[in-house]
Design a protein around this motif. Structure first.
Motif, PDB file in Angstrom:
ATOM      1  N   LEU A   1      55.843  31.210  54.250  1.00 10.89           N
ATOM      2  CA  LEU A   1      56.678  30.394  54.319  1.00 10.89           C
ATOM      3  C   LEU A   1      57.218  29.818  55.232  1.00 10.89           C
ATOM      4  N   SER A   2      57.459  30.807  56.449  1.00 14.93           N
ATOM      5  CA  SER A   2      58.307  30.257  57.554  1.00 14.93           C
ATOM      6  C   SER A   2      57.530  29.774  58.565  1.00 14.93           C
ATOM      7  N   THR A   3      56.196  29.823  58.394  1.00 12.42           N
ATOM      8  CA  THR A   3      55.218  29.549  59.645  1.00 12.42           C
ATOM      9  C   THR A   3      54.705  28.217  59.161  1.00 12.42           C
ATOM     10  N   ASP A   4      54.037  28.157  58.149  1.00 12.33           N
ATOM     11  CA  ASP A   4      53.262  26.723  57.733  1.00 12.33           C
ATOM     12  C   ASP A   4      53.264  26.750  56.131  1.00 12.33           C
ATOM     13  N   PRO A   5      54.187  26.097  55.397  1.00 15.30           N
ATOM     14  CA  PRO A   5      54.229  25.961  53.908  1.00 15.30           C
ATOM     15  C   PRO A   5      53.138  25.506  53.300  1.00 15.30           C
ATOM     16  N   ALA A   6      52.376  24.505  54.274  1.00 15.60           N
ATOM     17  CA  ALA A   6      51.059  23.788  53.572  1.00 15.60           C
ATOM     18  C   ALA A   6      50.082  25.025  53.431  1.00 15.60           C
ATOM     19  N   ALA A   7      49.938  25.945  54.436  1.00 13.24           N
ATOM     20  CA  ALA A   7      48.886  27.201  54.164  1.00 13.24           C
ATOM     21  C   ALA A   7      49.520  28.012  52.955  1.00 13.24           C
ATOM     22  N   ALA A   8      50.812  28.205  52.994  1.00 10.35           N
ATOM     23  CA  ALA A   8      51.357  29.138  51.829  1.00 10.35           C
ATOM     24  C   ALA A   8      50.940  28.451  50.497  1.00 10.35           C
ATOM     25  N   LYS A   9      51.127  27.058  50.362  1.00 14.95           N
ATOM     26  CA  LYS A   9      50.542  26.581  49.189  1.00 14.95           C
ATOM     27  C   LYS A   9      49.156  26.756  48.717  1.00 14.95           C
ATOM     28  N   GLU A  10      48.400  26.500  49.788  1.00 10.51           N
ATOM     29  CA  GLU A  10      46.849  26.793  49.664  1.00 10.51           C
ATOM     30  C   GLU A  10      46.769  28.403  49.332  1.00 10.51           C
ATOM     31  N   VAL A  11      47.281  29.116  49.643  1.00 12.58           N
ATOM     32  CA  VAL A  11      47.134  30.554  49.487  1.00 12.58           C
ATOM     33  C   VAL A  11      47.672  31.048  47.882  1.00 12.58           C
ATOM     34  N   VAL A  12      48.867  31.001  47.836  1.00 11.70           N
ATOM     35  CA  VAL A  12      49.749  31.328  46.666  1.00 11.70           C
ATOM     36  C   VAL A  12      49.328  30.325  45.507  1.00 11.70           C
ATOM     37  N   LEU A  13      49.166  29.085  45.458  1.00 11.35           N
ATOM     38  CA  LEU A  13      48.599  28.137  44.741  1.00 11.35           C
ATOM     39  C   LEU A  13      47.327  27.924  44.549  1.00 11.35           C
ATOM     40  N   ALA A  14      46.395  28.578  45.139  1.00  8.74           N
ATOM     41  CA  ALA A  14      44.983  28.714  45.045  1.00  8.74           C
ATOM     42  C   ALA A  14      44.492  28.481  43.513  1.00  8.74           C
ATOM     43  N   GLU A  15      43.459  27.988  43.410  1.00  8.37           N
ATOM     44  CA  GLU A  15      42.845  27.885  41.909  1.00  8.37           C
ATOM     45  C   GLU A  15      42.190  29.104  41.847  1.00  8.37           C
ATOM     46  N   LYS A  16      42.720  29.619  40.699  1.00  9.06           N
ATOM     47  CA  LYS A  16      42.283  31.075  40.324  1.00  9.06           C
ATOM     48  C   LYS A  16      40.920  30.966  39.426  1.00  9.06           C
ATOM     49  N   PRO A  17      39.773  32.089  39.959  1.00 11.09           N
ATOM     50  CA  PRO A  17      38.790  32.107  39.193  1.00 11.09           C
ATOM     51  C   PRO A  17      38.999  32.370  37.757  1.00 11.09           C
ATOM     52  N   LEU A  18      38.236  31.700  36.854  1.00 11.15           N
ATOM     53  CA  LEU A  18      38.458  31.887  35.381  1.00 11.15           C
ATOM     54  C   LEU A  18      37.981  33.268  34.851  1.00 11.15           C
ATOM     55  N   ILE A  19      38.768  33.965  34.088  1.00 10.63           N
ATOM     56  CA  ILE A  19      38.432  35.054  33.584  1.00 10.63           C
ATOM     57  C   ILE A  19      37.333  35.277  32.575  1.00 10.63           C
ATOM     58  N   SER A  20      36.633  36.454  32.566  1.00 13.58           N
ATOM     59  CA  SER A  20      35.733  36.351  31.733  1.00 13.58           C
ATOM     60  C   SER A  20      35.535  37.417  30.867  1.00 13.58           C
ATOM     61  N   GLU A  21      34.824  37.448  29.760  1.00 17.11           N
ATOM     62  CA  GLU A  21      34.889  38.533  28.641  1.00 17.11           C
ATOM     63  C   GLU A  21      34.206  39.652  29.165  1.00 17.11           C
ATOM     64  N   GLU A  22      33.307  39.610  30.326  1.00 21.81           N
ATOM     65  CA  GLU A  22      32.523  40.662  30.612  1.00 21.81           C
ATOM     66  C   GLU A  22      33.169  41.744  31.372  1.00 21.81           C
ATOM     67  N   THR A  23      34.519  41.537  31.777  1.00 24.98           N
ATOM     68  CA  THR A  23      35.152  42.146  32.860  1.00 24.98           C
ATOM     69  C   THR A  23      35.026  43.884  32.294  1.00 24.98           C
ATOM     70  N   ASP A  24      34.821  44.112  31.028  1.00 28.55           N
ATOM     71  CA  ASP A  24      35.055  45.455  30.440  1.00 28.55           C
ATOM     72  C   ASP A  24      33.621  46.231  30.331  1.00 28.55           C
ATOM     73  N   LEU A  25      32.726  45.408  30.744  1.00 29.87           N
ATOM     74  CA  LEU A  25      31.277  45.705  30.782  1.00 29.87           C
ATOM     75  C   LEU A  25      30.906  46.794  31.857  1.00 29.87           C
TER      76      LEU A  25
END
Length: 892
Positions: A500-524
């Motif tokens: 946040l203090s160095t590069d807010p643009a980079a902060a947005k890319e990291v914190v608000l990055a698009e998350k991978p979709l969750i899968s039902e196979e996670t417990d396999l």
């Protein structure tokens, strides 16, 4: 004795009674002998010592030649139970006769005795030829003798240190076993089926034939026989053409016996369900039409209910989702809290798995939330978070309903899930800042899971609505970094603060990055672990869902089983090639440990002074971090440096610091006296993924030099010039010039000695000059040499022990973190770091340009300048060059 009284003091007297002719009394004497020989072996030794010298003429030995086969069998069985090494050599001759006895009852008893004797003295059994006699019994005319011989050989094979099969299974042997299968007892059938499971047929026709002969066992009354038959068939199906009619028919035949097992008592049901869980993960088609069998009954024990519920989710599909949801909603009103929680979670898993029915599942969850039953509401919120992950921007209209239940949440997982939802959709929730602030009031009393989620959610909120949430974000960062003892929380706080203090643009890319979709196979289960467990159906491994190496002491990792690769699927074979077998749980004696649960301990964090960001008015964050980290506040005079996200995180973790890769000092390749006044000094370097041959040419002759050209002989790594040698001509007497040639690895390959030896020819207008030089091995270290942790672990296990070489690096005055950093700069990647009994262990991988992988383990003892390096590779001849490279890099 049978009522539990200790009558072991009578041992010597009872032994004397063996001379009786009364069969019933003799049986009792032998029973007594076996009981106390097992429970009190020391006493057995004392008693046996009294007649060991006369053992050749003792009653027991005479009984081995008695006309009555029952007595002969009793005698040989008792011999095997007296576990006294001192008398085993006296048992060899009677045992040898009993193995060839005319009566099958004696032969089958003697077969088991060989396994017992092997446990006492393996070398004696091998020397006396008992193993060969045991193998001969596989051809016996009596099916029970065959079954016992198979059982004994299996037992011996398990105990064998080599782990190699004692009997080479071939079509002839398999035919004998299949013939005996129909006639022996149920436990004999289990032993034979288990041994058939270790056989790999040579073609589809043989596999099909074996399947046809085993299929009738599926109708057996004994559950162990049924499961053993299922195990063999599951393995053989893998070898057959999956589209064939035969496989379809066989798959249909597997369902009824599995369903029948669920009519047994609860304990058998549970074992069957654990095995069915594996089968359904491997081949869901087998039971896809049998959903109703897994519906929970009111009088089922809780352990059976939970297993049935798990299998229901695995079998859920669009065709049956309506009845499944109806059942699950009913279960959610039960009185058993654990079962209700699992039922609610199952509804969420169905929503993720069966996409067309997601809306129906969400509607069912909302109905359950309306019941206001606390634990139902909390479990529903946990699974709704996952549904939001799976279907972004689809069901957010229900957030207001969830927020109504905020005050009732008291479980960490539910509170963390609700905080995630608020942070993720902060722009749609008007009072998101108030809601998150309410959680912040008791921050230090919250569970770590909640604290971490709250920190992230407030940072997300700040990035989405920066104008009115500055105080809130400063408060949470201060709580996380200054007032917390939890290292995970502090580290995350520092990272967010730095971003946040160095590069807010980079902060947005990291914190608000698009998350991978969750899968039902996670417990396999992981695919290779699943394949191994399928090979252990009907054993404890299939109940624990862990390989035998995880819970059987002394079980060698080399005995690991796996399903054969399918012969008809190119896609499958490609997938297996790309994803090596991963053994998730290593042997306990392995120094590698469980790498899957470790993380890399990066170098100490070095933080540049942050500059203020006028873009978001974050003056309050511009100076606070340095004070915490021990730096000095330089104010806002430093210019703002725009960095990419990758570069910024690299600075945080120290990966972007320091010099580039190691370059060996130049050495004199061609002295002037040998080069007719032409003097060459040179070295090799690796820059931007390319190998460069860097040279200094000096003219010590009396005439100018020109017309330079270079050629390389065939070499181990295929080095060849990628472009002509460029030297400005003429090179006048008494002058020097630096030049470089970019080399590619696409040339002809020929094994050199040593491996990194390179023969070079350079010509000029005077002559052609030949010389040899050594290429430092580190220039062959490729940039893509980082292995996944699972792949690293499985590869280490798969490489034979004889391919491991050790070397001691002397005088290394570096910490483990410094070693990580130095090697990283030279394309040697640290996969994991752990501390064992005060010494640091680093696990590193590298890849040479010829695609040879090298796996290394370093042991670093603080204060000790000697570092032990263990290297494993399928091409172990690269080891000397790798050791030289490590030495040079770590001493540079």
């Amino acid at each position: 004795m049978t009522v539990g009284k200790d009558v072991s003091a009578l041992f010597p007297d009872v032994v004397n009674c063996m001379q009786t002719d009364n069969l019933e009394l003799k049986k009792l004497v032998y029973l007594y002998l076996m009981n106390y020989a097992k429970s009190q072996p020391d006493m057995a030794i004392m008693a046996v010592n009294t007649f060991v010298k006369e053992l050749a003429t003792s009653p027991m030995t005479k009984d081995c030649e008695d006309p009555n086969p029952l007595i002969r069998a009793l005698a040989v069985r008792t011999m095997g139970c007296i576990r006294v090494d001192k008398i085993t050599e006296y048992l060899c001759e009677p045992l040898r006769k009993c193995l060839k006895d005319e009566d099958p009852y004696v032969r089958k008893t003697a077969a088991v005795c060989v396994a017992k004797l092997y446990d006492i003295n393996a070398a004696l059994v091998e020397d006396q030829g008992f193993l060969d006699q045991l193998k001969d019994l596989l051809s016996d005319s009596n099916p029970m003798v065959v079954a016992n011989a198979v059982a004994a050989l299996s037992e011996i094979n398990e105990a064998s240190p080599s782990g190699q099969p004692l009997v080479e299974m071939n079509a002839q042997t398999i035919n004998k076993l299949l013939t005996a299968l129909n006639e022996c007892t149920e436990w004999g059938q289990v032993f034979i089926l288990d041994s058939l499971a270790n056989y790999s047929p040579k073609d589809d026709r043989e596999a099909q034939s074996i399947c046809e002969r085993i299929t009738p066992r599926l109708a057996h009354a004994n559950a162990a026989v049924v499961l053993s038959a299922v195990k063999v068939l599951m393995k053989l199906i893998e070898m057959l053409q999956s589209e064939s009619d035969f496989v379809g028919t066989l798959t249909k035949k597997l369902a009824p016996p599995l369903v029948t097992l669920l009519s047994s008592e609860p304990e058998v049901q549970y074992v069957a369900l654990r095995n069915i869980n594996l089968i359904v993960q491997k081949r869901p088609d087998i039971l896809k039409h049998e959903m109703k069998v897994f519906f929970v009954k009111y009088n089922d024990p809780i352990y059976v209910k939970l297993e049935k519920l798990d299998i229901m989710i695995r079998l859920a599909s669009q065709a049956n989702i309506a009845q499944v949801l109806s059942e699950l909603k009913e279960y959610a009103t039960e009185v058993d809290v654990d079962f209700v929680r699992k039922a609610v979670r199952a509804i969420g898993r169905c929503a993720i798995k069966v996409e067309p029915s997601a809306e129906r599942c969400v509607s069912t969850l909302l109905d359950l939330i309306q019941t206001k039953v606390n634990y139902v509401v909390q479990e529903a919120i946990v699974v709704i978070k996952d549904i939001f992950r799976k279907y972004p921007n689809k069901y957010e209209s229900i957030i207001s309903t969830l927020c109504e239940n905020l005050d009732t949440l008291d479980e960490p997982e539910a509170r963390a899930s609700m905080i995630w939802i608020i942070g993720e959709y902060a722009e749609r929730i008007d009072n998101a800042d108030e809601l998150l602030e309410s959680f912040l009031e008791g921050f230090h009393d919250e569970n770590t899971q909640v604290q971490l989620q709250l920190l992230t959610a407030i940072v997300k909120l700040f990035l989405k609505r920066p104008t009115d949430t500055q105080e809130l974000v400063q408060q949470v960062l201060s709580l996380a970094t200054q007032d917390s003892d939890n290292p995970d929380l502090r580290d995350r706080g520092f990272i967010y603060w730095r971003l946040l203090s160095t590069d807010p643009a980079a902060a947005k890319e990291v914190v608000l990055a698009e998350k991978p979709l969750i899968s039902e196979e996670t417990d396999l289960l992981e695919p290779t672990l699943l394949d191994e467990l399928i090979c252990h159906i009907s054993s404890l491994a299939s109940v624990y869902h862990k390989p035998p190496t995880a819970f059987v002491e002394g079980r060698a990792a080399g005995t690991r089983k796996s399903l054969p690769a399918r012969s008809n699927s190119n896609e499958d074979s490609t997938q297996h090639a790309a994803q090596p077998h991963a053994q998730v749980i290593p042997a306990q004696d392995s120094l590698i440990g469980d790498l899957l649960s470790m993380d890399i301990g990066g170098p100490t964090m070095v933080t540049p002074t942050p500059a203020s960001q006028s873009g978001l008015g974050l003056d309050l964050l511009g100076s606070g971090l340095d004070g915490i980290l021990g730096g000095t506040d330089t104010g806002n005079t430093a210019p703002v440096v725009s960095q990419t996200t990758t570069g910024l995180l690299g600075d945080i973790f120290g990966f972007n610091q320091g010099p580039t890769s190691y370059i060996a000092p130049k050495v004199n390749w061609l002295p002037a006296e040998k080069g007719k006044g032409f003097d060459i000094w040179g070295t090799f370097s690796r820059k931007n993924g390319q190998i460069s041959m860097d040279m200094t040419f000096t003219n010590k002759a009396m005439q100018p030099m020109g017309g330079f050209a270079i050629q390389l002989n065939k070499n181990s790594f295929g080095l060849t010039p990628a472009a002509p040698l460029q030297v400005p001509s003429p090179l006048n007497p008494g002058t020097s010039i630096d030049t470089s040639v970019i080399l590619s690895t696409a040339g002809a390959v020929q094994r050199m000695e040593p491996l990194n030896n390179l023969q070079v020819a350079i010509k000029n207008n005077i002559d052609v000059f030949y010389f040899a030089c050594i290429v430092p091995m580190n220039v062959y270290f490729a940039e893509d040499g980082q292995l996944d942790k699972r792949v690293f672990l499985s590869t280490w296990k798969d490489i034979p022990a004889q391919n491991e070489v050790q070397y001691t690096l002397k005088g290394v005055m570096l910490t483990a973190d410094q070693v990580v950093q130095k090697m990283q700069q030279n394309n040697v990647f640290t996969i994991a770091k752990r501390n064992v009994e005060g010494q640091d262990m680093l696990y590193q991988s590298l890849k040479l340009t010829n695609t040879v992988w090298v796996l290394n383990e370093l042991k670093i003892q603080p204060g000790n300048p000697d570092v032990t390096l263990s290297l494993k590779s399928r091409s172990v001849e690269v080891a000397p060059g790798i050791f030289q490279a490590y030495n040079a890099i770590l001493h540079s």
